[in-house]
Motif scaffolding. Structure first.
Motif, PDB file in Angstrom:
ATOM      1  N   ILE A  16      13.142  -6.545   5.108  1.00  0.00           N
ATOM      2  CA  ILE A  16      12.038  -7.486   4.953  1.00  0.00           C
ATOM      3  C   ILE A  16      11.610  -7.291   3.608  1.00  0.00           C
ATOM      4  O   ILE A  16      11.258  -8.308   2.628  1.00  0.00           O
ATOM      5  CB  ILE A  16      10.681  -7.103   5.816  1.00  0.00           C
ATOM      6  N   HIS A  17      11.750  -6.165   2.731  1.00  0.00           N
ATOM      7  CA  HIS A  17      11.535  -5.949   1.305  1.00  0.00           C
ATOM      8  C   HIS A  17      12.490  -6.574   0.386  1.00  0.00           C
ATOM      9  O   HIS A  17      11.959  -7.244  -0.518  1.00  0.00           O
ATOM     10  CB  HIS A  17      11.670  -4.430   1.114  1.00  0.00           C
ATOM     11  N   ASP A  18      13.654  -6.749   0.734  1.00  0.00           N
ATOM     12  CA  ASP A  18      14.596  -7.481   0.094  1.00  0.00           C
ATOM     13  C   ASP A  18      14.417  -9.029   0.096  1.00  0.00           C
ATOM     14  O   ASP A  18      14.237  -9.769  -0.969  1.00  0.00           O
ATOM     15  CB  ASP A  18      15.928  -7.312   0.465  1.00  0.00           C
ATOM     16  N   PHE A  19      13.808  -9.380   1.338  1.00  0.00           N
ATOM     17  CA  PHE A  19      13.441 -10.888   1.567  1.00  0.00           C
ATOM     18  C   PHE A  19      12.230 -11.318   0.618  1.00  0.00           C
ATOM     19  O   PHE A  19      12.100 -12.202  -0.219  1.00  0.00           O
ATOM     20  CB  PHE A  19      13.213 -10.871   2.815  1.00  0.00           C
ATOM     21  N   LEU A  20      11.156 -10.273   0.458  1.00  0.00           N
ATOM     22  CA  LEU A  20       9.950 -10.762   0.092  1.00  0.00           C
ATOM     23  C   LEU A  20      10.129 -10.599  -1.572  1.00  0.00           C
ATOM     24  O   LEU A  20       9.421 -11.051  -2.462  1.00  0.00           O
ATOM     25  CB  LEU A  20       8.644  -9.926   0.579  1.00  0.00           C
ATOM     26  N   ASP A  21      10.896  -9.579  -2.117  1.00  0.00           N
ATOM     27  CA  ASP A  21      11.051  -9.389  -3.369  1.00  0.00           C
ATOM     28  C   ASP A  21      11.955 -10.548  -4.090  1.00  0.00           C
ATOM     29  O   ASP A  21      11.581 -10.924  -5.056  1.00  0.00           O
ATOM     30  CB  ASP A  21      11.830  -8.110  -3.546  1.00  0.00           C
TER      31      ASP A  21
ATOM     32  N   ASN B  16      14.430  11.422   9.204  1.00  0.00           N
ATOM     33  CA  ASN B  16      13.768  11.371   8.078  1.00  0.00           C
ATOM     34  C   ASN B  16      12.971  10.131   7.837  1.00  0.00           C
ATOM     35  O   ASN B  16      13.312   9.136   8.560  1.00  0.00           O
ATOM     36  CB  ASN B  16      14.663  11.634   6.790  1.00  0.00           C
ATOM     37  N   LEU B  17      11.929   9.920   6.905  1.00  0.00           N
ATOM     38  CA  LEU B  17      10.872   8.938   6.846  1.00  0.00           C
ATOM     39  C   LEU B  17      11.581   7.779   6.331  1.00  0.00           C
ATOM     40  O   LEU B  17      11.537   6.673   6.498  1.00  0.00           O
ATOM     41  CB  LEU B  17       9.845   9.627   5.905  1.00  0.00           C
ATOM     42  N   ALA B  18      12.579   8.047   5.318  1.00  0.00           N
ATOM     43  CA  ALA B  18      13.176   6.923   4.650  1.00  0.00           C
ATOM     44  C   ALA B  18      14.184   5.911   5.628  1.00  0.00           C
ATOM     45  O   ALA B  18      13.995   4.909   5.474  1.00  0.00           O
ATOM     46  CB  ALA B  18      14.023   7.416   3.501  1.00  0.00           C
ATOM     47  N   LEU B  19      14.516   6.643   6.719  1.00  0.00           N
ATOM     48  CA  LEU B  19      15.579   6.028   7.845  1.00  0.00           C
ATOM     49  C   LEU B  19      14.562   5.316   8.388  1.00  0.00           C
ATOM     50  O   LEU B  19      15.154   4.296   8.943  1.00  0.00           O
ATOM     51  CB  LEU B  19      16.271   7.243   8.354  1.00  0.00           C
ATOM     52  N   ILE B  20      13.613   5.764   8.944  1.00  0.00           N
ATOM     53  CA  ILE B  20      12.520   5.182   9.901  1.00  0.00           C
ATOM     54  C   ILE B  20      12.092   3.950   9.151  1.00  0.00           C
ATOM     55  O   ILE B  20      12.006   2.737   9.549  1.00  0.00           O
ATOM     56  CB  ILE B  20      11.749   6.308  10.281  1.00  0.00           C
ATOM     57  N   LEU B  21      11.606   3.977   7.934  1.00  0.00           N
ATOM     58  CA  LEU B  21      11.107   2.788   7.105  1.00  0.00           C
ATOM     59  C   LEU B  21      12.334   1.757   7.119  1.00  0.00           C
ATOM     60  O   LEU B  21      11.903   0.569   6.994  1.00  0.00           O
ATOM     61  CB  LEU B  21      10.802   3.270   5.910  1.00  0.00           C
ATOM     62  N   ASP B  22      13.410   2.183   6.725  1.00  0.00           N
ATOM     63  CA  ASP B  22      14.536   1.071   6.751  1.00  0.00           C
ATOM     64  C   ASP B  22      14.798   0.447   8.153  1.00  0.00           C
ATOM     65  O   ASP B  22      14.943  -0.916   8.181  1.00  0.00           O
ATOM     66  CB  ASP B  22      15.739   1.661   6.223  1.00  0.00           C
TER      67      ASP B  22
ATOM     68  N   LEU C 282       3.833  -1.704   6.441  1.00  0.00           N
ATOM     69  CA  LEU C 282       4.815  -1.074   5.882  1.00  0.00           C
ATOM     70  C   LEU C 282       4.963  -1.078   4.447  1.00  0.00           C
ATOM     71  O   LEU C 282       5.549  -0.227   3.790  1.00  0.00           O
ATOM     72  CB  LEU C 282       5.814  -1.893   6.651  1.00  0.00           C
ATOM     73  N   ARG C 283       4.461  -2.116   3.836  1.00  0.00           N
ATOM     74  CA  ARG C 283       4.602  -2.462   2.380  1.00  0.00           C
ATOM     75  C   ARG C 283       3.759  -1.548   1.678  1.00  0.00           C
ATOM     76  O   ARG C 283       4.145  -0.846   0.420  1.00  0.00           O
ATOM     77  CB  ARG C 283       4.418  -3.888   1.967  1.00  0.00           C
ATOM     78  N   GLU C 284       2.712  -1.301   2.201  1.00  0.00           N
ATOM     79  CA  GLU C 284       1.555  -0.437   1.548  1.00  0.00           C
ATOM     80  C   GLU C 284       2.411   1.032   1.758  1.00  0.00           C
ATOM     81  O   GLU C 284       1.982   1.863   0.503  1.00  0.00           O
ATOM     82  CB  GLU C 284       0.471  -0.524   2.222  1.00  0.00           C
ATOM     83  N   ILE C 285       2.464   1.453   2.755  1.00  0.00           N
ATOM     84  CA  ILE C 285       3.312   2.866   2.794  1.00  0.00           C
ATOM     85  C   ILE C 285       4.449   2.858   1.873  1.00  0.00           C
ATOM     86  O   ILE C 285       4.433   4.112   1.137  1.00  0.00           O
ATOM     87  CB  ILE C 285       3.821   3.023   4.131  1.00  0.00           C
ATOM     88  N   CYS C 286       5.301   1.875   1.872  1.00  0.00           N
ATOM     89  CA  CYS C 286       6.532   2.103   0.849  1.00  0.00           C
ATOM     90  C   CYS C 286       5.977   2.087  -0.815  1.00  0.00           C
ATOM     91  O   CYS C 286       6.685   3.024  -1.638  1.00  0.00           O
ATOM     92  CB  CYS C 286       7.528   0.942   1.000  1.00  0.00           C
TER      93      CYS C 286
ATOM     94  N   LEU D 213      21.425  -3.263  17.192  1.00  0.00           N
ATOM     95  CA  LEU D 213      21.584  -4.232  16.258  1.00  0.00           C
ATOM     96  C   LEU D 213      21.303  -3.914  14.837  1.00  0.00           C
ATOM     97  O   LEU D 213      21.663  -4.523  13.893  1.00  0.00           O
ATOM     98  CB  LEU D 213      20.698  -5.484  16.481  1.00  0.00           C
ATOM     99  N   LEU D 214      20.381  -3.111  14.603  1.00  0.00           N
ATOM    100  CA  LEU D 214      19.859  -2.400  13.360  1.00  0.00           C
ATOM    101  C   LEU D 214      21.044  -1.380  12.889  1.00  0.00           C
ATOM    102  O   LEU D 214      21.508  -0.435  13.590  1.00  0.00           O
ATOM    103  CB  LEU D 214      18.439  -1.901  13.513  1.00  0.00           C
TER     104      LEU D 214
END
Length: 313
Positions: free
Chosen positions: A229-234, A196-202, A275-279, A158-159
């Motif tokens: 979740i980043h777009d939502f919280l931003d 890669n890390l960016a893909l996993i974080l996404d 997750l937010r702290e890592i980003c 689904l992702l």
């Protein structure tokens, strides 16, 4: 094991094309009662063809999967065991569903062959189909009348960015659905997988938003250009943004204060904060590495918006 299993499978496929099936076989005939020898032979032929189609589909997918592992320099001995298990499971499911449906498949033999081939080509499809055929009382985990309303199962594909190959790979690390992905450790996944890390974080950010909103609101959020979740919280950091995402939180109107409390509850979750702290840490590292090339105009606009809200208050 994979090579031996493949050799046996292709040998049986070639034998099934010319075997007369004059004698009854329990595995090929199942519990079906036949009146004549011709009916019994035809039933067994269709069963053999369906099982062969399942094997060929599983073999095609397994070959593609192993080639991708070699291309990523990530081939391990466990991969051969996994694809071997996938082939065996596909053959078993194709045979079980053949006998489960019975003579109904006689009128759609070509469709049954295609379905069996797809079982092998898409891991998990056969298990899901067999699971759907089970009576409801066999699926429940306990005597809870609200089980169907509570139980949720969101597959990984689904992702965005996860196909059948990546899904199969992630399942080897016990990440079998979106709920587990939402709580996964991105650093551990980065070390263990070739992604890669960016893909996993996404992936994790998408999974967290899907778990929080549910599938229907998740699709609405995508239509609103909110995909993780980043777009939502931003978006929730300003009054206009909170009004924009309010339909995702409730079907009835809510005050700005209630929306703030809901956002605080969501953002205070341990996995969301982690997750937010890592980003945020990665963003700071990137700013220090490229101080002149990177500018965060979005954060500047948010700061100005927050200042205007404070002045208005």
């Amino acid at each position: 094991m994979f090579i031996i299993l493949s050799m046996i499978g292709f040998f049986l496929v070639l034998e099934a094309m010319r075997y007369p099936f004059t004698e009854t076989n329990l595995l090929m005939l199942g519990l079906q009662s036949s009146t004549t020898a011709d009916v019994s032979a035809n039933y067994q032929k269709v069963t053999a063809l369906i099982v062969c189609a399942g094997f060929l589909g599983a073999y095609v997918w397994s070959t593609k999967y192993l080639i991708l592992r070699v291309a990523n320099l990530d081939l391990t001995p466990i991969d051969f065991l996994q694809v071997s298990a996938h082939i065996i499971l596909t053959i078993l499911i194709a045979g079980i569903l053949r006998h489960f449906e019975g003579s109904a498949l006689e009128f759609a033999a070509s469709g049954a062959l295609l379905l069996a081939f797809l079982f092998g080509l898409f891991p998990g499809l056969g298990v899901a189909t067999l699971w759907d055929r089970l009576p409801g009382r066999l699926k429940s985990k306990g005597a809870i009348s609200q089980y169907r309303e509570i139980a949720r199962d969101f597959p990984l594909d689904l992702l965005d960015g996860i196909d059948s190959s990546k899904k199969f790979r992630l399942e080897s690390y016990e990440i079998t659905d979106v709920q587990i992905m939402a709580t996964a450790n991105p650093v551990q996944l980065f070390v263990s997988t070739p992604y890669n890390l960016a893909l996993i974080l996404d992936w994790i950010a998408q999974a967290q938003l899907l778990v929080i909103l549910g599938p229907e609101k998740f699709l609405e959020a995508r239509a609103m250009c909110i995909r993780n979740i980043h777009d939502f919280l931003d978006a929730a950091e300003t009054v206009g943004g909170r009004a924009y995402i309010m339909p995702l939180l409730s079907t009835s109107p809510m005050s700005d204060q209630i929306i703030k409390e809901r956002i605080i509850s969501i953002s205070s979750g341990i996995h969301v904060r982690f997750l937010r702290e890592i980003c945020f840490a990665l963003s700071n590292i990137e700013r220090r590495a490229f101080p002149y090339q990177i500018s965060d105009n979005r954060n500047d606009a948010k700061d100005e918006s927050v200042k205007r809200e404070e002045d208005a208050a």
